[in-house]
Design an enzyme around this catalytic site. Sequence first.
Site, PDB file in Angstrom:
ATOM      1  N   GLY A  42       6.232  -8.576  -2.771  1.00  0.00           N
ATOM      2  CA  GLY A  42       5.880  -7.752  -1.266  1.00  0.00           C
ATOM      3  C   GLY A  42       6.261  -6.421  -1.194  1.00  0.00           C
ATOM      4  O   GLY A  42       5.553  -5.747   0.366  1.00  0.00           O
ATOM      5  N   GLN A  43       6.178  -5.991  -2.021  1.00  0.00           N
ATOM      6  CA  GLN A  43       6.585  -4.101  -1.833  1.00  0.00           C
ATOM      7  C   GLN A  43       5.381  -3.558  -1.478  1.00  0.00           C
ATOM      8  O   GLN A  43       4.389  -3.866  -2.459  1.00  0.00           O
ATOM      9  CB  GLN A  43       7.002  -3.777  -3.363  1.00  0.00           C
ATOM     10  CG  GLN A  43       8.808  -4.256  -3.181  1.00  0.00           C
ATOM     11  CD  GLN A  43       9.099  -3.461  -4.566  1.00  0.00           C
ATOM     12  OE1 GLN A  43       8.668  -2.924  -5.096  1.00  0.00           O
ATOM     13  NE2 GLN A  43       9.572  -4.482  -5.548  1.00  0.00           N
ATOM     14  N   ARG A  44       5.071  -2.344  -1.102  1.00  0.00           N
ATOM     15  CA  ARG A  44       4.218  -2.425   0.101  1.00  0.00           C
ATOM     16  C   ARG A  44       3.220  -1.764  -1.527  1.00  0.00           C
ATOM     17  O   ARG A  44       1.723  -1.975  -1.132  1.00  0.00           O
ATOM     18  CB  ARG A  44       5.031  -0.030   0.423  1.00  0.00           C
ATOM     19  CG  ARG A  44       3.610   0.427   1.297  1.00  0.00           C
ATOM     20  CD  ARG A  44       3.649   0.897   1.838  1.00  0.00           C
ATOM     21  NE  ARG A  44       4.203   1.233   3.724  1.00  0.00           N
ATOM     22  CZ  ARG A  44       3.979   0.311   4.561  1.00  0.00           C
ATOM     23  NH1 ARG A  44       2.194   0.968   4.044  1.00  0.00           N
ATOM     24  NH2 ARG A  44       4.272   0.625   5.203  1.00  0.00           N
TER      25      ARG A  44
ATOM     26  N   ILE B 280       2.333  -2.700  -4.228  1.00  0.00           N
ATOM     27  CA  ILE B 280       1.473  -3.886  -4.764  1.00  0.00           C
ATOM     28  C   ILE B 280       0.746  -4.864  -4.061  1.00  0.00           C
ATOM     29  O   ILE B 280       0.280  -5.571  -4.607  1.00  0.00           O
ATOM     30  CB  ILE B 280       2.678  -4.851  -5.442  1.00  0.00           C
ATOM     31  CG1 ILE B 280       4.008  -5.218  -5.550  1.00  0.00           C
ATOM     32  CG2 ILE B 280       3.488  -3.802  -7.031  1.00  0.00           C
ATOM     33  CD1 ILE B 280       4.734  -6.084  -5.968  1.00  0.00           C
TER      34      ILE B 280
END
Lengths: 416, 182
Positions: free
Chosen positions: B70-72, B74
Amino acid sequence: MAAMALRRLLLRYFPPGIILEYVEGVESKTKSIDLLDLRPDTDVTALVEEIQKREPLITASCLEHVVCLVQRLQEKLGEKQNHKFSLFKVLRTHILPLTNVAFNKSGSRFITGSYDRTCKLWDTASGEELHSLEGHRNVVYAIAFNNPYGDKIATGSFDKTCKLWSTETGKCYHTFRGHSAEIVCLSFNPQSTLLATGSMDTTAKLWDLEKGEEVATLNGHSAEIIALSFNTTGDRIITGSFDHTVGVWDVGTGRLLHTLIGHRGEISSAQFNWDCSLIVTGSMDKTCMLWSAVTGTHIATLAGHSREVLDVCFDYAGQRIATASADARVYNAGTKQCIAKLEGHEDEISKVCFNPKGNCILTASSDKTARLWDAATGHCLQILEGHTDEIFSCAFNYKGDTIITGSKDNSCRIWH
Amino acid sequence: MGLLSILRKLKSTPDQEVRILLLGLDNAGKTTLLKQLASEDISHITPTQGFNIKSVQSQGFKLNVWDIGGQRKIRPYWRNYFENTDILIYVIDSADRKRFEETGQELAELLDEEKLSGVPVLIFANKQDLLTAAPASEIAEGLNLHTIRDRVWQIQSCSALSGEGVQDGMNWVCKNVSTKKK
């Protein structure tokens, strides 16, 4: 008939052979003399006599040269290989898991596909990124060089398209549209005039590289096509499907010649041997099968694995078969006997390949390691450790002294 | 798992198999939830750089759960995984009030995706074990969930760490799968 004149003789190390360049009339042509059974201790004089009898282009005047070439091939085969591989570089510019990896013929370049929608081209010697091939709108899954030329790259994507790129400039020549689901396998024909793509839409397609157009749709499977492969001469292609069958097609007409029926589970992998006489198939039914490539009849079932067979391949000469499952095995393609069991991986093996020379096998596993094995004894020679997640793909270069591994950990590693 | 297994999980699934997409901001607890579902050890979980897939049996269904990082940087790639989704599970860190707006924005964008249109959505108001966690009702209101009219949806408070509330959410999933699949 036009007169034929030999121009020159070339060596082919793997599989062992001599390439004849000759002129027929005004046309320049090549043909090969395969020496698939050549061993370091083969009687050279007898072999060369045999070659002379079979091949009118080989005249008395060049016999000495042929002897010399055969001896060079024997030296190559006899070379002791105790090369220990060690990690050379970790490439971390993909931001999501890798899918497949592939070398060009010389091994000077390689490519990696990724969930980050790119395919990257790398310089093997330096580990430098040469091009990032961008334009796909979803996972780049299947990738290939047009070996032996290596001047083109094809990428097949979950975005349902396939793209053809220039290795030199990284520019996209063509985008092939027509599949209605993910493209998951592809291959250039040996002449590099056609590209074949296999899709989850249950069809395979042949594309003309020059014109950038579809040539044929191979229609006949009732489920996803997940493997395809041309034979050495390029006149036949096989497609492996989740419908449990393998199709054998005529490349020129796109006609289905045979359907290989017998597996009781999805096909995972399918390949021709070098002389185009045999087809090997691997299946989720835990077996491999050997088939006659000419008649499409079943020859043998290689049983013994206790779990699904995820990959299968011939060695370069087409005389042995390696299979990947919970463990890996080596079979003699002639006797169909199991020669060796490669035991040690702690999780399933998803990829297996021989080095070009055929004395060594490389496996990639979900246990985060790749391993090297002695193809004759099955002894584990080396464990390539370092990836922090499953290894999805691996490859040897043609010389057999460099390995690349692609992982779910977003990295690619070069091992020397 | 291997690439081939991923392809098998990618194809449109038979009746008894359900494809579940697990999304949410980084550090929402998606991987912990996935491991909790699979009854695996949750003591050493690191940020997901790619994806994790697990299959769990529940009420006669085989749930193939795809946990996506869920990192920005990706998040633009979430779209890679939309195909053939039966159920969307969206996980929210209920204690991370500073990012309620951000998570609401991402959810709204997901609900606008054509490939996810009509897909039932379960929102897990996770980390209820923390004292500072906002209750599910507050999150529902803050995210204007009541305006969702194009699909069935549910918000369920839970703690992926303790497992509390997780099964209730999965019961809802199975109930709503059965109406769609059968």
